[in-house]
Scaffold this motif. Structure first.
Motif, mmCIF file in Angstrom:
data_model
loop_
_atom_site.group_PDB
_atom_site.id
_atom_site.type_symbol
_atom_site.label_atom_id
_atom_site.label_comp_id
_atom_site.label_asym_id
_atom_site.label_seq_id
_atom_site.Cartn_x
_atom_site.Cartn_y
_atom_site.Cartn_z
ATOM 1 N N GLU A 67 4.544 8.617 79.188
ATOM 2 C CA GLU A 67 5.867 8.232 79.693
ATOM 3 C C GLU A 67 6.708 7.802 78.498
ATOM 4 N N SER A 68 7.794 8.504 78.252
ATOM 5 C CA SER A 68 8.579 8.239 77.040
ATOM 6 C C SER A 68 9.140 6.824 77.014
ATOM 7 N N ARG A 69 9.382 6.222 78.168
ATOM 8 C CA ARG A 69 9.931 4.869 78.205
ATOM 9 C C ARG A 69 8.949 3.852 77.630
ATOM 10 N N SER A 70 7.637 4.192 77.651
ATOM 11 C CA SER A 70 6.611 3.256 77.187
ATOM 12 C C SER A 70 6.099 3.574 75.795
ATOM 13 N N ASN A 71 6.514 4.702 75.253
ATOM 14 C CA ASN A 71 5.980 5.157 73.970
ATOM 15 C C ASN A 71 7.046 5.004 72.893
ATOM 16 N N GLY A 122 13.568 7.882 72.685
ATOM 17 C CA GLY A 122 13.889 6.925 73.727
ATOM 18 C C GLY A 122 13.300 7.306 75.072
ATOM 19 N N ASP A 123 14.007 6.942 76.125
ATOM 20 C CA ASP A 123 13.548 7.144 77.500
ATOM 21 C C ASP A 123 14.170 8.419 78.044
ATOM 22 N N TRP A 124 13.379 9.485 78.194
ATOM 23 C CA TRP A 124 13.940 10.760 78.644
ATOM 24 C C TRP A 124 13.046 11.525 79.627
ATOM 25 N N TYR A 176 8.845 6.962 88.464
ATOM 26 C CA TYR A 176 9.305 7.461 87.167
ATOM 27 C C TYR A 176 8.955 8.933 86.972
ATOM 28 N N ARG A 206 12.319 11.003 86.964
ATOM 29 C CA ARG A 206 12.994 10.871 85.661
ATOM 30 C C ARG A 206 13.452 12.213 85.119
ATOM 31 N N SER A 256 17.363 13.436 84.164
ATOM 32 C CA SER A 256 17.769 14.145 82.947
ATOM 33 C C SER A 256 18.589 15.381 83.295
#
Length: 578
Positions: free
Chosen positions: A461-465, A471-473, A525, A529, A533
């Motif tokens: 999950e990009s929001r956590s990495n 970023g968050d995508w 998510y 998510r 996008s």
């Protein structure tokens, strides 16, 4: 691709999409398909024939409301019929019609034929199909066909009938009307992608599940794309799978091999494609036989078995199982031969022929092992109806594969390696979303599944990495990028691109589904998510894949209906937690 606080598309409470500026609307019905630019351009194609013509019209001004195969604008809009290959552009006038020079990138260009006039009609003919545009007062009806007869038959539909069919399709796609706008619109567009994948020939007969718009030349139906697409279709029209199985069975060879897809194209295009296949060594190297699209794909035979299992569970019809039991026997024997070390785990040769078709994965591949165990369970469960000995053998092989799995692929980190090749000792240790086939088909314990899903949450999950730079995508399909550059080619040679880290909505749906069926939080998510996008970027349809540095794949992709299928299947939980 950049995230924005001002999305190009806004999800409305009714599940439709609103926008101020013109964006491309992908169109796909049983025969007709098109790309609409609402400011004045419509590129038309036909399933089994390819691109036919470009129609130019007096464009509409926004604001626009976009839905499945429908666009509304002040004083006008596009409406697409379902029963015949015809659409109506309302509140406009025809500016021009130009036939295509070729059906697809590989087709030979032909000299342009003059557009004929017949009263209120303009007729554009090619060697592979026909477009007829008809002025109807302030409207323009446009029909396509393999020949003039099919196009004229489609024009027999009145404008009111076309509009009614278009409205009915929008309503049919509204599969979660109680949901919030983001979730409701995602489901609507996802079900549209799945339902639109059901293609028809000029006689109205079933002509395969299309992977998406970009797959009509040559027209073909895929084993893997069809499997993930059918998850959305099972509650709506499970009977369609019986016909799909018969088409896929054409590609299963006596030794259990199957191609990536089976070609189902019309006569004119079929002859043109076969000429290219025979004459171009690069194409012939991949497409070995006339009916094959990319021969010998490692995952395809397993998806054939899984599709038969899905159909049986949904309908109770054992006809496909009985008709194709010899093919199933050959498939099991093929993978048994590939499990030569006696551990029950087939070893994939070093080639790029499974879903990750830009990656040379070899040895024990987690994704393929998950499919193998799932296919064995199908045979063990329903094979007993026709071949009890085969079912017993499948039961034993499934148990052996499960016992061997951890020793072959489990890493100290708690997740399963992407692939490990006993031949050279190399292990690609990164975490992948496609390894969740091991969870989907219950190849691992619930405790191990929880550990894997937690790793996915933290790393993919990009929001956590925070290690990835964008970023968050969305949810990355793999992280970190492939360690051995020589194992990748083409688009996947770039970090965060294609199989090397893009968000693939079908895999995000697989991940969300595993969280939901195991009662774990955090499913929203991955479920939405990717769709956010799409809204941010103005992509009106279920996108194939995307990533920030490289943009998107094609729109209106059938297997990208997986998130919608998951949302509908878990509707009560989803609505309660939304």
């Amino acid at each position: 691709m950049t995230a924005t606080t001002h999305p190009v598309l806004l999800a409305r409470p009714d599940g439709q999409l609103a926008c101020e500026r013109a964006v491309t609307l992908p169109v796909m019905a049983p025969r007709l398909q098109a790309d609409l630019e609402p400011d004045g351009r419509l590129v038309l194609a036909l399933w089994g024939s390819g691109t036919l013509a470009t129609l130019r019209f007096e464009g509409w001004r926004g604001p626009y409301v976009l839905g499945p195969n429908r666009l509304l604008a002040p004083g006008g809009g596009l409406h697409v019929a379902q029963s015949r290959p015809v659409a109506v552009l309302r509140g406009t006038r025809l500016d021009g019609l130009r036939p295509a020079a070729r059906c697809a990138w590989w087709g030979a260009a032909e000299p342009a034929r003059p557009v004929r006039r017949d009263g209120a009609r303009r007729i554009a003919e090619t060697g592979w199909g026909v477009v007829v545009a008809e002025t109807r007062g302030d409207d323009v009806a446009v029909a396509v066909g393999a020949d003039l007869g099919e196009a004229l038959d489609a024009l027999a539909l009145t404008t009111a009938a076309v509009v009614a069919e278009a409205d009915a399709h929008v309503a049919r796609c509204d599969g979660l009307p109680e949901a919030d706008p983001e979730l409701r619109s995602m489901v609507s567009q996802g079900l549209h992608a799945a339902l639109s994948s059901i293609r028809r020939d000029e006689r109205g007969a079933f002509a395969g599940l299309a992977a998406g718009q970009a797959y009509s030349a040559p027209a073909r139906t895929y084993y893997r794309d069809g499997y993930w697409t059918q998850q959305a279709l099972l509650p709506i029209c499970p009977e369609i799978l019986a016909d799909q199985i018969e088409l896929l069975a054409r590609g299963v060879r006596d030794d259990g091999e199957a191609p990536s897809a089976v070609i189902l194209t019309g006569p004119a295009q079929s002859a043109a494609w076969e000429a290219v296949r025979r004459s171009d060594p690069r194409i012939k190297e991949e497409h070995l036989r006339p009916g094959d699209w990319w021969s010998d794909h490692f995952d395809s035979p397993l998806f054939f078995v899984l599709t038969i299992g899905d159909h049986f569970r949904a309908t109770g019809d054992d006809g496909p199982l009985r008709r194709h039991i010899d093919g199933i026997r050959a498939i099991l024997a093929r993978y048994e031969r590939l499990a030569a070390t006696g551990d029950g785990l087939p070893a994939k040769p070093r080639h790029d022929r499974d879903w990750a078709d830009n990656v040379y994965r070899s040895g024990h591949v987690a994704y393929d092992v998950g499919l193998w165990i799932g296919a064995l369970d199908v045979v063990a469960d329903i094979g007993r109806l026709v071949d009890p000995a085969l079912a017993e053998r499948a039961t034993g092989l499934a148990a052996l594969a499960r016992r061997s799995l951890d020793g072959a692929l489990l890493r100290p980190s708690g997740w399963y390696a992407d692939y490990a090749d006993p031949a050279d000792g190399f292990v690609e240790e990164h975490l992948t979303l496609d390894s969740l086939t091991l969870l989907r088909f219950d190849a691992v314990s619930p405790e191990r599944a929880a550990v894997v899903l937690d790793a996915v949450r933290r790393r993919l999950e990009s929001r956590s990495n925070g290690e990835q730079p964008y970023g968050d995508w969305g949810v990355m399909c793999a992280y970190p990028p492939f360690a051995r550059r020589a194992d990748t080619r083409a688009k996947s040679a770039f970090a965060y691109r294609y199989h090397n880290g893009s968000d693939w909505p079908y895999l995000s749906g697989l991940y969300a589904g595993e969280r939901l069926r195991r009662g774990l939080p955090g499913w929203r998510y991955p479920l939405t998510r990717w769709w956010r996008s799409c809204l941010e970027q103005g992509w009106a349809g279920a996108v194939e894949y995307f990533s920030p540095p490289f943009g998107r794949g094609s729109l209106l992709q059938g297997w990208s209906a997986m998130p919608a299928a998951v949302a509908v299947a878990h509707g009560r939980t989803v609505l309660a937690g939304a």
